[in-house]
Design a protein around this motif. Structure first.
Motif, PDB file in Angstrom:
ATOM      1  N   ILE A 216      86.344 -60.099  19.980  1.00  0.00           N
ATOM      2  CA  ILE A 216      85.261 -60.189  18.997  1.00  0.00           C
ATOM      3  C   ILE A 216      84.825 -58.775  18.625  1.00  0.00           C
ATOM      4  N   THR A 217      84.764 -58.514  17.330  1.00  0.00           N
ATOM      5  CA  THR A 217      84.381 -57.197  16.833  1.00  0.00           C
ATOM      6  C   THR A 217      82.965 -57.235  16.289  1.00  0.00           C
ATOM      7  N   ILE A 218      82.136 -56.322  16.749  1.00  0.00           N
ATOM      8  CA  ILE A 218      80.749 -56.196  16.290  1.00  0.00           C
ATOM      9  C   ILE A 218      80.652 -54.973  15.383  1.00  0.00           C
ATOM     10  N   VAL A 219      80.119 -55.169  14.195  1.00  0.00           N
ATOM     11  CA  VAL A 219      80.033 -54.104  13.201  1.00  0.00           C
ATOM     12  C   VAL A 219      78.590 -53.619  13.100  1.00  0.00           C
ATOM     13  N   VAL A 220      78.425 -52.309  13.005  1.00  0.00           N
ATOM     14  CA  VAL A 220      77.119 -51.688  12.747  1.00  0.00           C
ATOM     15  C   VAL A 220      77.309 -50.701  11.605  1.00  0.00           C
ATOM     16  N   VAL A 288      84.818 -52.598   5.625  1.00  0.00           N
ATOM     17  CA  VAL A 288      84.469 -52.400   7.033  1.00  0.00           C
ATOM     18  C   VAL A 288      83.927 -53.695   7.623  1.00  0.00           C
ATOM     19  N   MET A 289      83.064 -54.368   6.876  1.00  0.00           N
ATOM     20  CA  MET A 289      82.428 -55.583   7.401  1.00  0.00           C
ATOM     21  C   MET A 289      83.425 -56.678   7.719  1.00  0.00           C
ATOM     22  N   VAL A 290      84.432 -56.871   6.861  1.00  0.00           N
ATOM     23  CA  VAL A 290      85.360 -57.989   7.078  1.00  0.00           C
ATOM     24  C   VAL A 290      86.283 -57.751   8.273  1.00  0.00           C
ATOM     25  N   ARG A 291      86.183 -56.595   8.891  1.00  0.00           N
ATOM     26  CA  ARG A 291      86.945 -56.347  10.121  1.00  0.00           C
ATOM     27  C   ARG A 291      86.236 -56.926  11.340  1.00  0.00           C
ATOM     28  N   GLY A 292      85.017 -57.431  11.158  1.00  0.00           N
ATOM     29  CA  GLY A 292      84.241 -57.893  12.298  1.00  0.00           C
ATOM     30  C   GLY A 292      83.885 -59.360  12.250  1.00  0.00           C
ATOM     31  N   HIS A 293      83.241 -59.827  13.317  1.00  0.00           N
ATOM     32  CA  HIS A 293      82.757 -61.198  13.439  1.00  0.00           C
ATOM     33  C   HIS A 293      81.235 -61.247  13.468  1.00  0.00           C
ATOM     34  N   ALA A 354      78.651 -66.048  22.494  1.00  0.00           N
ATOM     35  CA  ALA A 354      78.906 -67.376  23.059  1.00  0.00           C
ATOM     36  C   ALA A 354      78.987 -68.441  21.972  1.00  0.00           C
ATOM     37  N   ALA A 355      78.120 -68.352  20.953  1.00  0.00           N
ATOM     38  CA  ALA A 355      78.127 -69.339  19.867  1.00  0.00           C
ATOM     39  C   ALA A 355      79.420 -69.262  19.062  1.00  0.00           C
ATOM     40  N   LEU A 356      79.927 -68.053  18.831  1.00  0.00           N
ATOM     41  CA  LEU A 356      81.180 -67.918  18.088  1.00  0.00           C
ATOM     42  C   LEU A 356      82.357 -68.438  18.898  1.00  0.00           C
ATOM     43  N   ARG A 357      82.372 -68.152  20.187  1.00  0.00           N
ATOM     44  CA  ARG A 357      83.489 -68.633  21.023  1.00  0.00           C
ATOM     45  C   ARG A 357      83.486 -70.146  21.147  1.00  0.00           C
ATOM     46  N   ALA A 358      82.301 -70.745  21.092  1.00  0.00           N
ATOM     47  CA  ALA A 358      82.207 -72.208  21.174  1.00  0.00           C
ATOM     48  C   ALA A 358      82.342 -72.871  19.800  1.00  0.00           C
ATOM     49  N   ASN A 359      82.591 -72.059  18.759  1.00  0.00           N
ATOM     50  CA  ASN A 359      82.743 -72.557  17.379  1.00  0.00           C
ATOM     51  C   ASN A 359      81.540 -73.379  16.926  1.00  0.00           C
ATOM     52  N   LYS A 360      80.342 -72.915  17.299  1.00  0.00           N
ATOM     53  CA  LYS A 360      79.120 -73.609  16.897  1.00  0.00           C
ATOM     54  C   LYS A 360      78.571 -73.115  15.556  1.00  0.00           C
ATOM     55  N   VAL A 361      79.159 -72.043  15.018  1.00  0.00           N
ATOM     56  CA  VAL A 361      78.642 -71.426  13.792  1.00  0.00           C
ATOM     57  C   VAL A 361      79.709 -71.495  12.712  1.00  0.00           C
ATOM     58  N   ARG A 362      79.345 -72.025  11.541  1.00  0.00           N
ATOM     59  CA  ARG A 362      80.274 -72.137  10.408  1.00  0.00           C
ATOM     60  C   ARG A 362      80.068 -70.946   9.475  1.00  0.00           C
ATOM     61  N   THR A 363      80.610 -69.810   9.849  1.00  0.00           N
ATOM     62  CA  THR A 363      80.407 -68.608   9.039  1.00  0.00           C
ATOM     63  C   THR A 363      81.134 -68.666   7.704  1.00  0.00           C
ATOM     64  N   GLU A 364      82.114 -69.544   7.571  1.00  0.00           N
ATOM     65  CA  GLU A 364      82.846 -69.636   6.302  1.00  0.00           C
ATOM     66  C   GLU A 364      81.974 -70.175   5.170  1.00  0.00           C
ATOM     67  N   ASP A 365      80.835 -70.782   5.516  1.00  0.00           N
ATOM     68  CA  ASP A 365      79.935 -71.304   4.484  1.00  0.00           C
ATOM     69  C   ASP A 365      78.893 -70.284   4.041  1.00  0.00           C
ATOM     70  N   PHE A 366      78.790 -69.173   4.748  1.00  0.00           N
ATOM     71  CA  PHE A 366      77.714 -68.224   4.487  1.00  0.00           C
ATOM     72  C   PHE A 366      77.786 -67.631   3.079  1.00  0.00           C
TER      73      PHE A 366
END
Length: 488
Positions: A216-220, A288-293, A354-366
């Protein structure tokens, strides 16, 4: 009706930032709506004189000394001759200043009122009330806003802060948020943009569903200053990486706190897990942003936070501090909030992972949701309504939102909330109420400004100033064809 508008601020391109992007996007959309817009800012390295940007946006780079963080040295009166010349050349009717820390903005509003022009101020920041810097800034803001026609804030929290700092009537303050160009911040995977080759990015596509062992990549992406929470970031990164072995960071931005980040990486030997990109241009932010989660935003104070909207539009899950106007920006399903403390920021980032690993977040709808909520066209339309209100196109009842039948009682209890008189005696009365000593000093400044204006009217008469030609408007294809057939 179309207006001739001057946007004035120390903060503009080529420097990246939220205020800079706001001025550019708002100006562009106002031009699309038929208005004439110019930008007045100070000179940057390699940017002096007059420049034209996209869509005919003209920028005047005034050669003034830059003092601190791109804010020019306050001169009060020496800007007046240049400002008057520009305003007359461009036939400006409305002067719109941006940012509390911009000297050019405050001086332009003072001079514009002396010249009999309508003025608007947009506040993009939050300030305190106790430290010396905030006290001085608030007194300066009180000076400027005592004689402004209307004020715009980018969030409701920002409005409350500005009303208290400048002792304003809340009715003369409107809330118009920032926005994003959603097409410029699109995720790698989206049905509306099937051709990935047109994105101009060499980024390897990220997996849409993360397993327990996927990285998982975190972007700042931030200016590396104290108020942006860089110290908080320096303390949190080693703990986050220690708790989560399959996590890495990408940090973009520059500032005096960059050295602290580099020292932290060397001390903890994290160079292989934290990538420092340095400053990036605004058009590179999306790549840069699309390289992260996950997008991590540890700011200590923020009036709005446009960058978190851009991150959500790119399909990133946002972890941000619960300060200022940030809680107003995105809904709960897009964000994980943290207190501006090291322990809570580490815990909130852990919950997001943890939420991303459990696939609880639908980021494709954002992306589709952000595109629906935030539009620069809507911001320009609402700003145009403010211009109509202060210019008299809208009635007072329509502009301030009270029933026409209640006009007499409303005016008796509230008074007129904006559209200030240009008469010198009325201006002096407003400034005199700014404080026992400050009020007298402000009145003295206004009188000197008025005498300088009279001197300039004699020394450099308006008739001797050439009127600038307007940028030619694009002619619609249908109109061009019909015009051609007429001449045949």
């Amino acid at each position: 009706m179309p207006y001739n508008i001057a946007m004035v601020s120390d903060f503009f391109f080529p420097q990246p930032g939220g205020v800079e992007s706001h001025i550019y996007q708002l100006s562009t959309k106002l031009i699309d709506r038929g208005h004439k817009v110019i930008v007045i800012t100070h000179a940057y390295e390699g940017r002096t004189g007059v420049r034209y940007l996209t869509n005919g946006l003209k920028v005047y780079h005034v050669p003034f000394l830059v003092m601190y963080r791109s804010a020019s040295f306050p001169t009060v009166f020496s800007f007046f001759p240049i400002f008057r010349n520009i305003v007359i050349r461009e036939e400006i009717e409305i002067v719109h200043g941006h940012a509390s820390l911009s000297s050019l903005c405050h001086e332009a509003i003072l001079h514009a009122r002396t010249m009999g022009l309508r003025t608007v101020f947009t506040d993009h920041s939050l300030f305190g009330f106790a430290d010396a810097a905030s006290i001085l800034t608030n007194k300066l803001l009180k000076f400027t806003l005592s004689d402004v026609d209307h004020v715009i804030c980018v969030s409701h929290t920002c409005k409350e802060n500005t009303v208290l700092r400048a002792s304003l009537d809340p009715l003369m303050v409107s809330v118009i948020p920032n926005a994003v160009v959603a097409e410029n911040f699109r995720p790698l995977f989206h049905p509306s943009y099937p051709n990935l080759s047109e994105f101009g990015t060499n980024v390897v596509p990220l997996p849409q569903h993360l397993g327990h062992h996927d990285t998982i990549t975190i972007v700042v992406i931030s200016r590396l200053f104290y108020n942006k929470g860089t110290d908080l970031l320096v303390a949190a990164i080693p703990r986050i990486l220690a708790n989560h072995p399959n996590v890495r960071f990408i940090i973009a931005g520059s500032g005096p706190k960059a050295i602290d980040l580099e020292q932290m990486l060397e001390k903890n030997v994290l160079q292989d897990r934290v990538e420092m990109l340095g400053p990036v241009r605004h058009e590179e932010v999306r790549d840069v942003m699309v390289r992260g989660h996950i997008y991590l935003h540890p700011s200590l104070t923020e009036a709005f936070g446009t960058v978190i909207v851009e991150a959500a539009s790119c399909g990133l899950y946002v972890v941000c501090t619960q300060v200022g106007g940030i809680p107003e920006v995105l809904p709960a399903h897009m964000t994980v909030f943290a207190k501006p403390e090291e322990d809570d920021l580490v815990a909130a980032t852990g919950r997001a992972i943890a939420a991303l690993r459990a696939n609880k977040v639908r980021t494709e709808d954002f992306h589709d949701q952000v595109k629906k909520w935030y539009s620069w066209t809507d911001v320009a339309r609402r700003t145009e309504r403010v211009y109509d209100g202060i210019s008299g196109v809208l009635s007072e009842a329509d502009f301030y939102g009270y029933e026409a039948a209640d006009a007499a009682s409303w005016s008796a209890t509230r008074g007129r909330a904006g559209v200030q008189s240009f008469a010198l005696i009325d201006r002096l009365k407003r400034y005199y109420g700014c404080g026992i000593w400050a009020g007298k000093l402000f009145c003295l400044c206004v009188v000197i400004d008025y005498l300088l204006f009279l001197f300039l009217e004699i020394w450099a008469p308006r008739d001797a100033i050439d009127i600038a030609r307007n940028w030619p408007k694009k002619v619609k294809k249908e109109r061009a064809i019909s015009a051609g057939s007429t001449f045949r």
